[in-house]
Design a protein around this motif. Sequence first.
Motif, short mmCIF file in Angstrom:
data_model
loop_
_atom_site.label_atom_id
_atom_site.label_comp_id
_atom_site.label_asym_id
_atom_site.label_seq_id
_atom_site.Cartn_x
_atom_site.Cartn_y
_atom_site.Cartn_z
N PRO A 43 0.87 -0.96 0.05
CA PRO A 43 -0.10 -0.03 0.02
C PRO A 43 0.74 1.29 0.20
N ILE A 44 0.46 2.09 -0.74
CA ILE A 44 1.22 3.65 -0.88
C ILE A 44 0.23 4.72 -1.04
N ALA A 45 0.69 5.74 -0.43
CA ALA A 45 -0.15 7.02 -0.50
C ALA A 45 0.71 8.25 -0.23
N GLY A 46 0.84 9.03 -1.09
CA GLY A 46 1.59 10.57 -1.22
C GLY A 46 3.10 9.97 -1.02
N GLY A 47 3.46 8.96 -1.64
CA GLY A 47 4.96 8.63 -1.57
C GLY A 47 5.32 7.89 -0.46
N GLU A 48 4.50 7.64 0.47
CA GLU A 48 4.84 6.74 1.53
C GLU A 48 4.26 5.44 1.70
N VAL A 123 10.76 2.64 -4.66
CA VAL A 123 11.06 3.73 -5.80
C VAL A 123 10.53 3.23 -6.83
N HIS A 124 9.97 2.04 -7.43
CA HIS A 124 9.33 1.71 -8.51
C HIS A 124 7.69 2.40 -8.16
N ALA A 125 6.99 1.90 -7.04
CA ALA A 125 5.89 2.44 -6.57
C ALA A 125 5.84 3.98 -6.44
N VAL A 126 6.71 4.51 -5.90
CA VAL A 126 6.78 5.78 -5.69
C VAL A 126 6.71 6.66 -7.16
N ALA A 127 7.37 6.25 -8.02
CA ALA A 127 7.46 6.84 -9.36
C ALA A 127 6.09 6.72 -10.20
N LEU A 128 5.64 5.67 -10.10
CA LEU A 128 4.30 5.27 -10.65
C LEU A 128 3.28 6.17 -10.12
N GLU A 129 3.12 6.10 -8.77
CA GLU A 129 2.12 6.81 -8.30
C GLU A 129 2.19 8.22 -8.47
N HIS A 130 3.03 8.87 -8.28
CA HIS A 130 3.23 10.44 -8.72
C HIS A 130 2.73 10.49 -10.23
N TRP A 131 3.20 9.76 -11.19
CA TRP A 131 3.02 9.95 -12.53
C TRP A 131 1.37 9.78 -12.67
N HIS A 132 0.98 8.90 -12.09
CA HIS A 132 -0.44 8.63 -12.45
C HIS A 132 -1.28 9.74 -11.76
N ARG A 133 -0.86 10.35 -10.78
CA ARG A 133 -1.62 11.34 -9.96
C ARG A 133 -1.69 12.55 -10.91
N LEU A 134 -0.56 12.86 -11.68
CA LEU A 134 -0.48 14.11 -12.38
C LEU A 134 -0.87 14.04 -14.09
N THR A 167 10.35 10.03 -17.44
CA THR A 167 11.27 10.16 -16.58
C THR A 167 12.19 11.18 -17.18
N ASP A 168 12.75 12.06 -16.37
CA ASP A 168 13.52 13.40 -16.78
C ASP A 168 15.12 13.01 -16.48
N PRO A 169 15.68 12.92 -17.54
CA PRO A 169 17.14 12.74 -17.36
C PRO A 169 17.89 13.99 -16.83
N ALA A 170 18.81 13.83 -15.64
CA ALA A 170 19.60 14.97 -15.32
C ALA A 170 20.85 14.50 -14.96
N VAL A 171 21.96 15.18 -15.13
CA VAL A 171 23.23 14.85 -14.85
C VAL A 171 23.81 15.40 -13.59
N ILE A 172 24.54 14.82 -13.05
CA ILE A 172 25.13 15.32 -11.84
C ILE A 172 26.55 14.86 -11.69
N PRO A 236 12.80 9.64 -7.71
CA PRO A 236 11.64 9.92 -7.83
C PRO A 236 10.87 11.03 -6.96
N PHE A 237 11.50 12.09 -7.18
CA PHE A 237 11.54 13.06 -6.35
C PHE A 237 11.03 14.51 -7.26
N PRO A 238 10.26 14.54 -8.33
CA PRO A 238 9.20 13.56 -8.49
C PRO A 238 9.56 12.63 -9.57
N ALA A 239 10.31 12.89 -10.57
CA ALA A 239 10.51 11.93 -11.89
C ALA A 239 11.70 12.00 -12.58
#
Length: 309
Positions: A43-48, A123-134, A167-172, A236-239
């Motif tokens: 179970p997941i809600a709001g990234g938790e 990490v998989h669940a958090v990423a999917l939940e956020h994407w579906h919500r938006l 998924t947004d690629p970012a360099v660090i 996934p903060f957010p994607a």
Amino acid sequence: MPDTEQPLRPVLARAGVDRAAQHRLDEPWLAAAWSHPTTKVLPIAGGEAFVVDTETGTELVLLPSFEAPQTGDRYFLGTDEDGVSYFALAGETLPGRLDGDARPAGLREVGATLSDRDAGLLVHAVALEHWHRLHSFCSRCGHPTEKAGAGHLRRCTSCAAEHYPRTDPAVIMVITDEQDRCLLGRQALWPEGRWSTLAGFVEPGESIEQAVAREVLEEAGVRVGEVSYVASQPWPFPASLMLGFVGRAEPGGTAITVDGEELAEARWFSREDLRVGMESGEILPPSGISIARHLIERWYGGPVPSAAR
């Protein structure tokens, strides 16, 4: 000296479950998997999610499917080597009753103390939940979309366009100079003393190597020559997907000029500078779940002093 041969293993780049993408469009298989007595549900809600603390770390609370709430969006996360299937169940809130010492927590808090399996699941669940919500409406025609592909795509109810998780690629990057000093920066909104590696998003039509050089030049005024890829980590903060690099500043191009927007300050640090500053508490390292910490420690040659205590 730094141990550059040791493989980099960022905390959130771990997994212990096969995502088994071949089953995502197989509705009979998914229905049977959900009903199987060995299936585990997160179970997941709001990234938790709910976790419990143990003597060796932190564990996710995974429910048998027959004990999971009957409402919410199901996302198929994969199967393990024993054939156990895993689903996430996203709701507006976490279930109201769980036995024992379970508590809600997110990746920033417990990502470093979860097992490989649990880190990968969360990490998989958090990423999917956020994407579906938006992404409940179609970007082509504006009509509502509905979940499909076991949570890994959304389909427009009007024009049938298919939309996949973004998924947004970012360099660090850790950039060094001819003295093997490390370039770190500070954002104005960070806690006092916090320093980290430079980072930024890859722009359209740009290679990741070009993005490294551009971001360092824009943020700190330093010109980068040679660039080498090290490792990546989902963020996934957010994607985002953080792509870690090391680079070398061009001779004569090491003068720092911060942009005043992305960075409030930037400095070249020797290993001794970093050791003294961290031991005194004047310099705070990045979070242990960030690939930034791992890149810094790779250059430093081991755990930084504040992490070793």
